[in-house]
Design a protein around this motif. Structure first.
Motif, PDB file in Angstrom:
ATOM      1  N   LEU A  69      23.158  56.192 114.800  1.00 51.84           N
ATOM      2  CA  LEU A  69      23.230  54.800 115.238  1.00 51.84           C
ATOM      3  C   LEU A  69      21.854  54.316 115.708  1.00 51.84           C
ATOM      4  CD1 LEU A  69      26.049  52.991 116.976  1.00 51.84           C
ATOM      5  CD2 LEU A  69      23.761  52.694 117.866  1.00 51.84           C
ATOM      6  N   LEU A  70      21.144  55.134 116.461  1.00 47.55           N
ATOM      7  CA  LEU A  70      19.818  54.743 116.932  1.00 47.55           C
ATOM      8  C   LEU A  70      18.843  54.552 115.764  1.00 47.55           C
ATOM      9  CD1 LEU A  70      19.506  56.969 120.124  1.00 47.55           C
ATOM     10  CD2 LEU A  70      20.094  54.531 119.996  1.00 47.55           C
ATOM     11  N   HIS A  71      18.923  55.433 114.775  1.00 51.99           N
ATOM     12  CA  HIS A  71      18.097  55.251 113.570  1.00 51.99           C
ATOM     13  C   HIS A  71      18.453  53.922 112.905  1.00 51.99           C
ATOM     14  CE1 HIS A  71      15.540  58.721 112.862  1.00 51.99           C
ATOM     15  NE2 HIS A  71      16.522  59.516 113.256  1.00 51.99           N
ATOM     16  N   GLY A  72      19.743  53.636 112.802  1.00 51.83           N
ATOM     17  CA  GLY A  72      20.178  52.376 112.201  1.00 51.83           C
ATOM     18  C   GLY A  72      19.691  51.164 112.968  1.00 51.83           C
ATOM     19  N   LEU A  73      19.713  51.237 114.300  1.00 52.05           N
ATOM     20  CA  LEU A  73      19.185  50.125 115.099  1.00 52.05           C
ATOM     21  C   LEU A  73      17.692  49.925 114.820  1.00 52.05           C
ATOM     22  CD1 LEU A  73      20.980  50.650 118.529  1.00 52.05           C
ATOM     23  CD2 LEU A  73      21.320  48.747 116.930  1.00 52.05           C
ATOM     24  N   CYS A  74      16.953  51.024 114.754  1.00 51.14           N
ATOM     25  CA  CYS A  74      15.524  50.927 114.426  1.00 51.14           C
ATOM     26  C   CYS A  74      15.329  50.328 113.034  1.00 51.14           C
ATOM     27  CB  CYS A  74      14.859  52.297 114.522  1.00 51.14           C
ATOM     28  SG  CYS A  74      14.742  52.933 116.214  1.00 51.14           S
ATOM     29  N   ASP A  75      16.166  50.730 112.083  1.00 46.46           N
ATOM     30  CA  ASP A  75      16.086  50.170 110.732  1.00 46.46           C
ATOM     31  C   ASP A  75      16.369  48.671 110.744  1.00 46.46           C
ATOM     32  OD1 ASP A  75      15.524  52.694 109.715  1.00 46.46           O
ATOM     33  OD2 ASP A  75      17.574  53.035 108.993  1.00 46.46           O
ATOM     34  N   ALA A  76      17.377  48.248 111.525  1.00 45.38           N
ATOM     35  CA  ALA A  76      17.714  46.818 111.605  1.00 45.38           C
ATOM     36  C   ALA A  76      16.558  46.027 112.207  1.00 45.38           C
ATOM     37  CB  ALA A  76      18.988  46.625 112.427  1.00 45.38           C
ATOM     38  N   VAL A  77      15.944  46.558 113.258  1.00 39.46           N
ATOM     39  CA  VAL A  77      14.798  45.890 113.874  1.00 39.46           C
ATOM     40  C   VAL A  77      13.652  45.796 112.866  1.00 39.46           C
ATOM     41  CG1 VAL A  77      13.019  46.103 115.659  1.00 39.46           C
ATOM     42  CG2 VAL A  77      15.433  46.474 116.246  1.00 39.46           C
ATOM     43  N   ASP A  78      13.359  46.885 112.170  1.00 39.63           N
ATOM     44  CA  ASP A  78      12.290  46.880 111.164  1.00 39.63           C
ATOM     45  C   ASP A  78      12.586  45.865 110.062  1.00 39.63           C
ATOM     46  OD1 ASP A  78      10.963  48.861 112.571  1.00 39.63           O
ATOM     47  OD2 ASP A  78      11.552  50.479 111.199  1.00 39.63           O
ATOM     48  N   TRP A  79      13.841  45.799 109.623  1.00 33.13           N
ATOM     49  CA  TRP A  79      14.263  44.861 108.572  1.00 33.13           C
ATOM     50  C   TRP A  79      14.036  43.418 109.025  1.00 33.13           C
ATOM     51  CZ3 TRP A  79      19.204  42.063 108.480  1.00 33.13           C
ATOM     52  CH2 TRP A  79      19.476  41.450 107.258  1.00 33.13           C
ATOM     53  N   LEU A  80      14.403  43.115 110.278  1.00 30.05           N
ATOM     54  CA  LEU A  80      14.220  41.751 110.785  1.00 30.05           C
ATOM     55  C   LEU A  80      12.741  41.435 111.007  1.00 30.05           C
ATOM     56  CD1 LEU A  80      17.338  41.580 113.091  1.00 30.05           C
ATOM     57  CD2 LEU A  80      16.895  40.181 111.045  1.00 30.05           C
ATOM     58  N   ARG A  81      11.944  42.424 111.301  1.00 33.54           N
ATOM     59  CA  ARG A  81      10.494  42.194 111.400  1.00 33.54           C
ATOM     60  C   ARG A  81       9.918  41.907 110.017  1.00 33.54           C
ATOM     61  NH1 ARG A  81       9.366  47.006 115.763  1.00 33.54           N
ATOM     62  NH2 ARG A  81       9.764  45.732 117.618  1.00 33.54           N
ATOM     63  N   GLU A  82      10.333  42.683 109.041  1.00 30.71           N
ATOM     64  CA  GLU A  82       9.805  42.534 107.686  1.00 30.71           C
ATOM     65  C   GLU A  82      10.318  41.271 107.005  1.00 30.71           C
ATOM     66  OE1 GLU A  82      10.798  44.770 103.605  1.00 30.71           O
ATOM     67  OE2 GLU A  82       9.904  46.069 105.132  1.00 30.71           O
ATOM     68  N   ARG A  83      11.607  41.023 107.090  1.00 31.52           N
ATOM     69  CA  ARG A  83      12.229  39.916 106.366  1.00 31.52           C
ATOM     70  C   ARG A  83      12.346  38.629 107.165  1.00 31.52           C
ATOM     71  NH1 ARG A  83      14.977  40.347 101.539  1.00 31.52           N
ATOM     72  NH2 ARG A  83      14.640  42.374 100.623  1.00 31.52           N
ATOM     73  N   GLY A  84      12.326  38.737 108.509  1.00 36.41           N
ATOM     74  CA  GLY A  84      12.603  37.574 109.335  1.00 36.41           C
ATOM     75  C   GLY A  84      11.519  37.206 110.318  1.00 36.41           C
ATOM     76  N   ALA A  85      10.353  37.821 110.211  1.00 38.82           N
ATOM     77  CA  ALA A  85       9.240  37.522 111.114  1.00 38.82           C
ATOM     78  C   ALA A  85       9.622  37.707 112.584  1.00 38.82           C
ATOM     79  CB  ALA A  85       8.684  36.116 110.866  1.00 38.82           C
ATOM     80  N   ALA A  86      10.408  38.758 112.860  1.00 41.71           N
ATOM     81  CA  ALA A  86      10.736  39.096 114.251  1.00 41.71           C
ATOM     82  C   ALA A  86       9.500  39.698 114.900  1.00 41.71           C
ATOM     83  CB  ALA A  86      11.901  40.084 114.315  1.00 41.71           C
ATOM     84  N   GLY A  87       9.229  39.269 116.118  1.00 40.11           N
ATOM     85  CA  GLY A  87       8.105  39.796 116.873  1.00 40.11           C
ATOM     86  C   GLY A  87       8.394  41.172 117.441  1.00 40.11           C
ATOM     87  N   PRO A  88       7.539  41.665 118.314  1.00 40.86           N
ATOM     88  CA  PRO A  88       7.621  43.042 118.783  1.00 40.86           C
ATOM     89  C   PRO A  88       8.682  43.325 119.847  1.00 40.86           C
ATOM     90  CG  PRO A  88       5.743  41.950 119.794  1.00 40.86           C
ATOM     91  CD  PRO A  88       6.326  40.993 118.801  1.00 40.86           C
ATOM     92  N   GLN A  89       9.237  42.311 120.476  1.00 38.45           N
ATOM     93  CA  GLN A  89      10.174  42.556 121.571  1.00 38.45           C
ATOM     94  C   GLN A  89      11.484  43.171 121.080  1.00 38.45           C
ATOM     95  OE1 GLN A  89      10.888  38.947 123.755  1.00 38.45           O
ATOM     96  NE2 GLN A  89       8.789  38.810 124.478  1.00 38.45           N
ATOM     97  N   VAL A  90      11.934  44.208 121.784  1.00 38.71           N
ATOM     98  CA  VAL A  90      13.292  44.748 121.634  1.00 38.71           C
ATOM     99  C   VAL A  90      13.851  44.785 123.042  1.00 38.71           C
ATOM    100  CG1 VAL A  90      14.721  46.693 120.921  1.00 38.71           C
ATOM    101  CG2 VAL A  90      12.666  46.123 119.607  1.00 38.71           C
TER     102      VAL A  90
END
Length: 173
Positions: free
Chosen positions: A125-146
């Motif tokens: 699950l933690l790997h998946g959360l990291c993947d989701a954050v990376d995906w939103l950074r790559e595809r959605g211009a999400a900044g560094p905050q988690v």
């Protein structure tokens, strides 16, 4: 992303209205379901139940007359097996963070964890959360905050175990 389950693959209903665009965000807010999640959902042979659970969450959100959600409120959801389910997706305003200002500031990712039953995030699950954050950074211009949902609202979300992980810097296990 190879572990992405698209809206079509999980059987999403279309939104009841057009999503609002979100060109960029400060980062990602992590959520949990905030209800009981069966502990056995995390068993390796139970992944087949996860898409139905995401459809159930979408149905609950669409039926909620108080919130007035037009779709599932999250941009992504992550199951205990590490699969990332596309919610509203990238570049679309969340409905989960509390109000319009908060929804425009951060994407929303929901871990399929609860306030009882399954409460501890496992490595997948933690790997998946990291993947989701990376995906939103790559595809959605999400900044560094988690950050956690509680960092913007008076709530227990995303629960103590997941919030400890966030406070530790949301590291990939």
């Amino acid at each position: 992303m190879e572990n992405l389950v698209t809206r079509a693959e999980w059987g999403a209903l279309p939104p009841s209205q057009q999503w609002r665009a979100l060109p960029r965000a400060l980062g990602v807010k992590i959520h949990y379901e905030g209800r009981e999640v069966p502990a056995d959902l995390a068993r390796p042979d139970q992944h087949h139940r996860c898409a139905a659970r995401v459809r159930e969450i979408q149905a609950m959100h669409l039926a909620d007359p108080v919130q007035g959600w037009i779709d599932i409120a999250y941009n992504a959801l992550v199951c205990p097996h590490g699969r990332v389910f596309e919610g509203r997706g990238a570049r679309r305003e969340s409905g989960a963070n509390g109000d319009r200002r908060l929804n425009r500031a951060h994407y929303a990712v929901c871990a399929m964890l609860g306030d009882s039953g399954l409460t501890e995030p496992g490595p997948a699950l933690l790997h998946g959360l990291c993947d989701a954050v990376d995906w939103l950074r790559e595809r959605g211009a999400a900044g560094p905050q988690v950050v956690g949902h509680r960092d913007g609202r008076d709530t227990d979300c995303p629960g103590e175990p997941l919030y400890r992980w966030i406070l530790a810097g949301a590291p990939r296990p």
